[in-house]
Write an enzyme that holds these catalytic residues in place. Sequence first.
Site, PDB file in Angstrom:
ATOM      1  N   LYS A  99      43.811 164.344 137.052  1.00 12.21           N
ATOM      2  CA  LYS A  99      44.405 164.071 135.751  1.00 12.21           C
ATOM      3  C   LYS A  99      44.972 165.399 135.261  1.00 12.21           C
ATOM      4  O   LYS A  99      44.226 166.340 134.980  1.00 12.21           O
ATOM      5  CB  LYS A  99      43.380 163.525 134.759  1.00 12.21           C
ATOM      6  N   ALA A 186      43.992 159.132 124.775  1.00  7.96           N
ATOM      7  CA  ALA A 186      43.880 159.962 123.566  1.00  7.96           C
ATOM      8  C   ALA A 186      44.187 159.188 122.286  1.00  7.96           C
ATOM      9  O   ALA A 186      45.158 158.456 122.205  1.00  7.96           O
ATOM     10  CB  ALA A 186      44.773 161.193 123.627  1.00  7.96           C
TER      11      ALA A 186
END
Length: 258
Positions: A99, A186
Site C-alpha cells: 500500500k 481514509a
Amino acid sequence: MFKNELIIDNRKFKSRLMIGTGKFQSNEIMKQAIEASGAEIVTVALRRVDIENPEDDLLKHIDTNKFLLLPNTSGARDAVEAVRLARLARAAGCEPWVKLEVTPDPYYLLPDPIETFKAAEILVKEGFKVLPYINADPILCKRLEEIGTVTVMPLGAPIGTNKGLKTVENLKIIIEQSNIPVVVDAGIGAPSHAAYAIELGADAVLVNTAIATAGDPVKMAASFKLAVEAACVARDAGMPTEKQYADASSPLTGFLRD
C-alpha cells in the site's frame, strides 16, 4: 450473499473490508478485531514493525497464512523513501504487495500525487502489486491504472478524521471510469460510511481509526463487517435510482375520495 468476489490482480477475496492495525490499545485486541471484521487483507505500517522478525510483537498476532499482510509506506515523505520501504519489506520476505502512501503534509496527511505517481512507476516496474493511497482525483486514478497499479485507493476525507465521504462526487467519477478495483480509504468513521461507499459502487473499503479507537473495537469491527456485507447484498439486489419528484408507493386514487 454478494455474488461476486473482490478480485485484485487475479487474487480473490470474499471480504470487501480491509483493516488497518494502528492505534489499538493492545495487540490482543487488534487480533480479536481483525477476526471479528472478517477482513482478509490487513495493512501494517512498515515503520512500526521489525518486518524481518517473525517474533515482532505486532506481527506475531497476525496469521499470514490466513491474511494477506499488506505493508504500507506510511510516514514516507517522498518517492525515494516510499520505494526504499517497499523494497525492505520484500527483502524481508513479504509478498510483493504494497500500500503506497506518500504524505509529506504533517497536519492533514494528504497524499502527494506527484511523488506517489513517481514511486508507483518504479515499484510496478519492479514487480510490486501497488495499491496507491491518493486524493480522490479521477485523472490521477486513470494515470495510475495506465502504468499498472492493481487498485486505486482514493480518500473519503483526511486520515483519522472520521468525517465520512466528503469526496462523493469525485468518487462517483472514479468508480464510473475505473477498470481496476476502487478501494475507498481514509475518513470512514462509521459503518454507515462504509456501507455508503459500497452502495456507490466502490469495490472495497479500508478502515482503521474508527475500529481501533472505538469503545469496543471488537464489536465495532463486527459492525463494519455487517455494514459492508449489507451494502454488498443491497447492490446485488439492485439499488433503486434517485428521483426528483415524489412517487407514491400506493395509488393516489382510492375509496376516501372516489
